[in-house]
Design a protein around this motif. Structure first.
Motif, PDB file in Angstrom:
ATOM      1  N   ILE A   1     -22.227  -0.729   8.356  1.00  7.29           N
ATOM      2  CA  ILE A   1     -21.698  -2.082   8.115  1.00  7.29           C
ATOM      3  C   ILE A   1     -22.392  -3.000   9.116  1.00  7.29           C
ATOM      4  N   PRO A   2     -22.928  -4.138   8.655  1.00 12.04           N
ATOM      5  CA  PRO A   2     -23.633  -5.038   9.587  1.00 12.04           C
ATOM      6  C   PRO A   2     -22.737  -5.490  10.745  1.00 12.04           C
ATOM      7  N   ALA A   3     -23.360  -5.719  11.900  1.00  5.49           N
ATOM      8  CA  ALA A   3     -22.627  -6.070  13.120  1.00  5.49           C
ATOM      9  C   ALA A   3     -21.840  -7.364  12.978  1.00  5.49           C
ATOM     10  N   GLU A   4     -22.328  -8.294  12.145  1.00 10.53           N
ATOM     11  CA  GLU A   4     -21.646  -9.594  12.040  1.00 10.53           C
ATOM     12  C   GLU A   4     -20.401  -9.568  11.155  1.00 10.53           C
ATOM     13  N   VAL A   5     -20.155  -8.465  10.458  1.00 14.24           N
ATOM     14  CA  VAL A   5     -18.969  -8.352   9.602  1.00 14.24           C
ATOM     15  C   VAL A   5     -17.746  -8.088  10.475  1.00 14.24           C
ATOM     16  N   ASP A   6     -16.675  -8.838  10.236  1.00 12.97           N
ATOM     17  CA  ASP A   6     -15.421  -8.651  10.970  1.00 12.97           C
ATOM     18  C   ASP A   6     -14.631  -7.539  10.286  1.00 12.97           C
ATOM     19  N   VAL A   7     -14.792  -6.307  10.775  1.00 17.61           N
ATOM     20  CA  VAL A   7     -14.158  -5.166  10.100  1.00 17.61           C
ATOM     21  C   VAL A   7     -12.640  -5.176  10.275  1.00 17.61           C
ATOM     22  N   MET A   8     -12.156  -5.736  11.379  1.00 14.54           N
ATOM     23  CA  MET A   8     -10.706  -5.809  11.564  1.00 14.54           C
ATOM     24  C   MET A   8     -10.091  -6.706  10.486  1.00 14.54           C
ATOM     25  N   LEU A   9     -10.639  -7.894  10.320  1.00 12.16           N
ATOM     26  CA  LEU A   9     -10.125  -8.813   9.312  1.00 12.16           C
ATOM     27  C   LEU A   9     -10.250  -8.212   7.912  1.00 12.16           C
ATOM     28  N   ASN A  10     -11.387  -7.597   7.626  1.00 16.41           N
ATOM     29  CA  ASN A  10     -11.597  -7.003   6.308  1.00 16.41           C
ATOM     30  C   ASN A  10     -10.658  -5.828   6.059  1.00 16.41           C
ATOM     31  N   GLY A  11     -10.441  -4.984   7.070  1.00 14.97           N
ATOM     32  CA  GLY A  11      -9.552  -3.846   6.903  1.00 14.97           C
ATOM     33  C   GLY A  11      -8.114  -4.264   6.661  1.00 14.97           C
ATOM     34  N   VAL A  12      -7.652  -5.234   7.445  1.00 14.57           N
ATOM     35  CA  VAL A  12      -6.274  -5.727   7.279  1.00 14.57           C
ATOM     36  C   VAL A  12      -6.104  -6.383   5.915  1.00 14.57           C
ATOM     37  N   SER A  13      -7.046  -7.263   5.552  1.00  7.10           N
ATOM     38  CA  SER A  13      -6.899  -7.989   4.280  1.00  7.10           C
ATOM     39  C   SER A  13      -7.054  -7.043   3.087  1.00  7.10           C
ATOM     40  N   PHE A  14      -7.883  -5.998   3.231  1.00  8.74           N
ATOM     41  CA  PHE A  14      -8.002  -5.009   2.153  1.00  8.74           C
ATOM     42  C   PHE A  14      -6.646  -4.359   1.880  1.00  8.74           C
ATOM     43  N   LEU A  15      -5.973  -3.908   2.929  1.00 12.27           N
ATOM     44  CA  LEU A  15      -4.691  -3.219   2.744  1.00 12.27           C
ATOM     45  C   LEU A  15      -3.603  -4.164   2.245  1.00 12.27           C
ATOM     46  N   VAL A  16      -3.538  -5.359   2.823  1.00  9.73           N
ATOM     47  CA  VAL A  16      -2.506  -6.313   2.389  1.00  9.73           C
ATOM     48  C   VAL A  16      -2.718  -6.691   0.923  1.00  9.73           C
ATOM     49  N   GLY A  17      -3.975  -6.935   0.543  1.00 11.77           N
ATOM     50  CA  GLY A  17      -4.282  -7.254  -0.851  1.00 11.77           C
ATOM     51  C   GLY A  17      -3.977  -6.085  -1.778  1.00 11.77           C
ATOM     52  N   LEU A  18      -4.262  -4.877  -1.313  1.00 17.39           N
ATOM     53  CA  LEU A  18      -3.963  -3.687  -2.104  1.00 17.39           C
ATOM     54  C   LEU A  18      -2.459  -3.548  -2.314  1.00 17.39           C
ATOM     55  N   TYR A  19      -1.677  -3.788  -1.260  1.00 19.20           N
ATOM     56  CA  TYR A  19      -0.217  -3.742  -1.398  1.00 19.20           C
ATOM     57  C   TYR A  19       0.241  -4.737  -2.474  1.00 19.20           C
ATOM     58  N   ALA A  20      -0.296  -5.940  -2.420  1.00 21.17           N
ATOM     59  CA  ALA A  20       0.099  -6.966  -3.395  1.00 21.17           C
ATOM     60  C   ALA A  20      -0.286  -6.548  -4.815  1.00 21.17           C
ATOM     61  N   LEU A  21      -1.474  -5.974  -4.970  1.00 18.39           N
ATOM     62  CA  LEU A  21      -1.897  -5.502  -6.290  1.00 18.39           C
ATOM     63  C   LEU A  21      -0.954  -4.435  -6.828  1.00 18.39           C
ATOM     64  N   LEU A  22      -0.624  -3.470  -5.991  1.00 17.78           N
ATOM     65  CA  LEU A  22       0.200  -2.357  -6.439  1.00 17.78           C
ATOM     66  C   LEU A  22       1.637  -2.784  -6.741  1.00 17.78           C
ATOM     67  N   ILE A  23       2.094  -3.856  -6.105  1.00 17.52           N
ATOM     68  CA  ILE A  23       3.426  -4.394  -6.417  1.00 17.52           C
ATOM     69  C   ILE A  23       3.431  -5.022  -7.802  1.00 17.52           C
ATOM     70  N   THR A  24       2.349  -5.743  -8.119  1.00 17.92           N
ATOM     71  CA  THR A  24       2.345  -6.543  -9.346  1.00 17.92           C
ATOM     72  C   THR A  24       1.820  -5.804 -10.568  1.00 17.92           C
ATOM     73  N   LEU A  25       0.970  -4.782 -10.364  1.00 14.46           N
ATOM     74  CA  LEU A  25       0.421  -4.058 -11.511  1.00 14.46           C
ATOM     75  C   LEU A  25       1.437  -3.066 -12.063  1.00 14.46           C
ATOM     76  N   PRO A  26       1.466  -2.887 -13.386  1.00 15.66           N
ATOM     77  CA  PRO A  26       2.321  -1.831 -13.938  1.00 15.66           C
ATOM     78  C   PRO A  26       1.793  -0.466 -13.501  1.00 15.66           C
ATOM     79  N   PRO A  27       2.654   0.555 -13.467  1.00 12.50           N
ATOM     80  CA  PRO A  27       2.223   1.860 -12.959  1.00 12.50           C
ATOM     81  C   PRO A  27       1.269   2.616 -13.884  1.00 12.50           C
ATOM     82  N   SER A  28       1.037   2.111 -15.074  1.00  7.83           N
ATOM     83  CA  SER A  28       0.163   2.796 -16.028  1.00  7.83           C
ATOM     84  C   SER A  28      -1.247   2.965 -15.456  1.00  7.83           C
ATOM     85  N   PRO A  29      -1.744   4.210 -15.347  1.00  5.93           N
ATOM     86  CA  PRO A  29      -3.097   4.427 -14.821  1.00  5.93           C
ATOM     87  C   PRO A  29      -4.175   3.701 -15.625  1.00  5.93           C
TER      88      PRO A  29
END
Length: 201
Positions: free
Chosen positions: A152-180
């Motif tokens: 991953i390039p040095a200029e990428v903020d991995v902390m911000l990306n990691g946190v926002s990835f998980l928070v966004g994933l939580y939001a997706l899984l709340i709103t999506l139906p459980p159907s695979p």
């Protein structure tokens, strides 16, 4: 000596009562959902007085916070073990998705959604820094290792990306139906979008 033993016995019984309440509350949340859960049913199943619930858990959300703490520790340990094996950045994020799939299987869809929604609750008890959330720490630290390896390039903020990835994933899984059939392509596209943002090799 006798006083110490009496305190120890009271403490042990208190922990047993708390565990019974936690188990009964989780069963009731699974049945009815957090909002509709009946505290009367919880205390009846646990075999305790009504006020005992509030002695151990000031609100129903505090039960979920306790469950969250335990599950976060479990998932973080699972991720840490898997991250010890050679892998790429896609695997870092995919393992986090897989861990949440496992959590949903353990909790059931209704309790799983309540569990994730707690992260967005306006009535959640005061939250801690992201560093107090073991799952976030496990993912961010693995992304930092990938960055140190040059994936991953040095200029990428991995902390911000990691946190926002998980928070966004939580939001997706709340709103999506459980159907695979519906969920899997959306989550796969979400994962690809984050990999692009990380510019991972």
């Amino acid at each position: 000596m006798v006083l110490r033993e009496q305190k120890s016995e009271r403490g042990r019984k208190g922990l047993q009562t708390r565990e019974r309440l936690l188990g009964a509350a989780i069963a009731e949340f699974t049945r009815a959902g957090l909002a509709a859960a009946d505290i009367g049913a919880i205390v009846s199943a646990a075999g305790v007085a009504h006020g005992t619930f509030f002695f151990h858990f000031p609100t129903k959300e505090h039960v979920l916070l306790e469950l969250e703490r335990r599950e976060q520790d479990r998932i973080a340990a699972e991720l840490t073990r898997s991250y010890r094996r050679p892998h790429d950045v896609r695997t870092t994020l995919t393992k986090a998705v897989d861990a949440l799939d496992g959590l949903e299987r353990r909790l059931g869809n209704r309790l799983f959604k309540d569990f994730l929604a707690l992260h967005f609750s306006t009535t959640r008890p005061p939250s801690e820094e992201w560093t107090a959330h073991p799952v976030i720490v496990a993912v961010v630290e693995d992304l930092q290792r990938a960055q140190q390896r040059g994936e991953i390039p040095a200029e990428v903020d991995v902390m911000l990306n990691g946190v926002s990835f998980l928070v966004g994933l939580y939001a997706l899984l709340i709103t999506l139906p459980p159907s695979p059939a519906i969920r899997e392509p959306v989550v796969a596209e979400y994962l690809t979008t984050y990999l692009y943002g990380l510019r991972a090799q």
